[in-house]
Design an enzyme around this catalytic site. Sequence first.
Site, PDB file in Angstrom:
ATOM      1  N   TYR A  17      12.168  18.020  38.103  1.00  0.00           N
ATOM      2  CA  TYR A  17      11.167  19.242  36.788  1.00  0.00           C
ATOM      3  C   TYR A  17      11.264  20.732  36.895  1.00  0.00           C
ATOM      4  O   TYR A  17       9.948  21.513  37.005  1.00  0.00           O
ATOM      5  CB  TYR A  17       9.226  18.763  37.615  1.00  0.00           C
ATOM      6  CG  TYR A  17       8.997  17.213  38.374  1.00  0.00           C
ATOM      7  CD1 TYR A  17       9.006  16.533  36.919  1.00  0.00           C
ATOM      8  CD2 TYR A  17       9.525  17.287  39.243  1.00  0.00           C
ATOM      9  CE1 TYR A  17       8.821  15.180  37.031  1.00  0.00           C
ATOM     10  CE2 TYR A  17       8.816  15.785  39.542  1.00  0.00           C
ATOM     11  CZ  TYR A  17       8.745  14.661  38.709  1.00  0.00           C
ATOM     12  OH  TYR A  17       8.718  13.250  38.822  1.00  0.00           O
ATOM     13  N   TYR A 137      -0.863   8.400  38.521  1.00  0.00           N
ATOM     14  CA  TYR A 137       0.487   8.624  38.179  1.00  0.00           C
ATOM     15  C   TYR A 137       0.955   7.295  38.537  1.00  0.00           C
ATOM     16  O   TYR A 137       1.040   7.155  39.794  1.00  0.00           O
ATOM     17  CB  TYR A 137       1.095  10.224  39.238  1.00  0.00           C
ATOM     18  CG  TYR A 137       2.205  10.557  38.935  1.00  0.00           C
ATOM     19  CD1 TYR A 137       3.021  10.666  38.213  1.00  0.00           C
ATOM     20  CD2 TYR A 137       3.185  10.180  39.781  1.00  0.00           C
ATOM     21  CE1 TYR A 137       4.709  10.904  37.544  1.00  0.00           C
ATOM     22  CE2 TYR A 137       4.650   9.757  39.812  1.00  0.00           C
ATOM     23  CZ  TYR A 137       4.877  10.028  38.994  1.00  0.00           C
ATOM     24  OH  TYR A 137       6.816  10.756  38.478  1.00  0.00           O
ATOM     25  N   ASP A 236      -1.017   0.078  42.175  1.00  0.00           N
ATOM     26  CA  ASP A 236       0.621   0.762  42.505  1.00  0.00           C
ATOM     27  C   ASP A 236      -0.003   1.369  44.296  1.00  0.00           C
ATOM     28  O   ASP A 236      -0.422   2.741  44.118  1.00  0.00           O
ATOM     29  CB  ASP A 236       0.738   1.652  41.430  1.00  0.00           C
ATOM     30  CG  ASP A 236       1.881   2.780  42.412  1.00  0.00           C
ATOM     31  OD1 ASP A 236       2.184   2.960  43.342  1.00  0.00           O
ATOM     32  OD2 ASP A 236       2.169   3.372  40.941  1.00  0.00           O
ATOM     33  N   LYS A 265       8.238   4.495  49.062  1.00  0.00           N
ATOM     34  CA  LYS A 265       7.956   5.491  49.700  1.00  0.00           C
ATOM     35  C   LYS A 265       8.430   5.435  51.109  1.00  0.00           C
ATOM     36  O   LYS A 265       8.927   4.925  51.687  1.00  0.00           O
ATOM     37  CB  LYS A 265       6.891   6.145  49.502  1.00  0.00           C
ATOM     38  CG  LYS A 265       7.145   6.814  48.016  1.00  0.00           C
ATOM     39  CD  LYS A 265       5.670   7.947  47.491  1.00  0.00           C
ATOM     40  CE  LYS A 265       5.150   8.403  46.270  1.00  0.00           C
ATOM     41  NZ  LYS A 265       6.082   9.421  46.167  1.00  0.00           N
TER      42      LYS A 265
HETATM   43  N1  PMP Z   1       3.819   5.047  41.615  1.00  0.00           N
HETATM   44  C1  PMP Z   1       2.932   6.295  42.430  1.00  0.00           C
HETATM   45  C2  PMP Z   1       2.258   6.289  42.687  1.00  0.00           C
HETATM   46  C3  PMP Z   1       3.740   7.115  43.246  1.00  0.00           C
HETATM   47  O1  PMP Z   1       2.899   8.727  43.973  1.00  0.00           O
HETATM   48  C4  PMP Z   1       5.077   7.230  42.852  1.00  0.00           C
HETATM   49  C5  PMP Z   1       6.010   8.821  43.216  1.00  0.00           C
HETATM   50  N2  PMP Z   1       5.415   9.922  43.886  1.00  0.00           N
HETATM   51  C6  PMP Z   1       6.382   6.993  41.710  1.00  0.00           C
HETATM   52  C7  PMP Z   1       5.571   5.425  41.732  1.00  0.00           C
HETATM   53  C8  PMP Z   1       7.295   7.106  41.531  1.00  0.00           C
HETATM   54  O2  PMP Z   1       7.915   6.246  42.888  1.00  0.00           O
HETATM   55  P1  PMP Z   1       9.618   6.743  42.548  1.00  0.00           P
HETATM   56  O3  PMP Z   1       9.388   8.558  42.395  1.00  0.00           O
HETATM   57  O4  PMP Z   1       9.850   6.158  43.762  1.00  0.00           O
HETATM   58  O5  PMP Z   1      10.367   6.915  41.490  1.00  0.00           O
END
Ligand code: PMP
Length: 413
Positions: A17, A137, A236, A265
């Site tokens: 970003y 997000y 998610d 993560k």
């Molecule tokens: N979903 C959530 C809730 C996230 O916090 C993130 C990353 N911050 C993602 C999806 C995307 O994961 P990645 O960066 O491994 O593609």
Amino acid sequence: MMPDLLDWDRAHLWHPYTSLTTPAPTRLVTAASGARLEIDGREAIDAMSSWWATIHGYRHPVLDDAVRRQLADFSHVMFGGLTHEPAVRLGQQLVELTGLPHVFFADSGSVSVEVAMKMAMQARPGRRRFLTVRGGYHGDTFDAMSVCDPEGGMHTLWSGVLPDQVFGPRPPAVGEPIEEWVSAMRALAAEHASGIAGLIVEPLLQGAGGMHPYPAECLTVFREIADEHDLVLVFDEIATGFGRTGHLFAMDAAEVKPDILCLGKALTGGYMSLAAVLCTSEVADRIEPGGVLMHGPTFMANPLACAVASASIDLLLSNDWQATITRINERLTPGLAAAAARPGVLGVRTIGAVGVIQLDHAVDVAVATDAALAAGVWLRPFRDLIYTMPPYICTDDEIDTICAAMLAAAEVA
Ligand code: PMP
């Protein structure tokens, strides 16, 4: 040597970003161990857990050993037509922990969200849209971006390209009444149900969309709405999984099970990129009549990643992780409380091992980062938020140092 690295980096490498031509300042990491990074030659506590992933810290002997042992066997094989013990073992652990019987191993969080959305659409043929809430997000790939908050996300840049989704209001903050929000969600679901395949949300805590914890009752409401309209409920938990909110999974706060769950993560203890999509038999069974799930990345179920993920889960569960998260929360909450009365601060909140200072204006990231580093802490604020998601191995003293650095950052930012 070091200036050369930074110069070359600045001239050639994209960072997240930021502009390639006028990039934000970038610092050099030369070592990482425990909860600490060596940044520009100085030690700093990593209050970010490398974007919320390194829950056990860096160079953990158990995790290092798991990678080394797998490296001695093989580091990668294709998953098409082949399988291996690390994938099977990790699959067994995840199925047992979540109660969801089917697992797809993806190579990043965003890809796992794409896979989850494909699963939902294939399991509900003819329905193409998703219901979600404002403030979410879910990643930077196209379908994932389409369910991110339309204002805070990247919708303006991609209008006309992103699929058009259905957005309900952001869930209320903890302690606020939820009735109005519930009615709005129910009305939207009823209005659009025939075209909606699934309902996708981050349970209990919205992360990159605003570090916003919300009441556990909302999860029950999501489940009811999904059941009423035959929507696939997707949680998610890429940010919330593995203890971060004080629950092993955020969904446990309300004992609600989704139909599809995304993990990432902290799945590998932050050692390398891996994500998992788990689903019910009902979802899996409803995909098949129309074909098979059409996804299969090259590095699917990478053995090194699976091996370290298994070791990370064992390590988490063999410790009293709940007591650890409570300890961190009980340190963060009083440690950040003083910020609430400062000018320019809109609010302070914590949930599990997450502490947030929200300002009433955008953070000057460069100034805030400098102040935190001067206090011995690596922070990466965004928008109006100065926050921490520290590694679980942080001592009480380290949490105190993080709080002091966040206050210092808030003061100057
Ligand atoms: N979903 C959530 C809730 C996230 O916090 C993130 C990353 N911050 C993602 C999806 C995307 O994961 P990645 O960066 O491994 O593609």
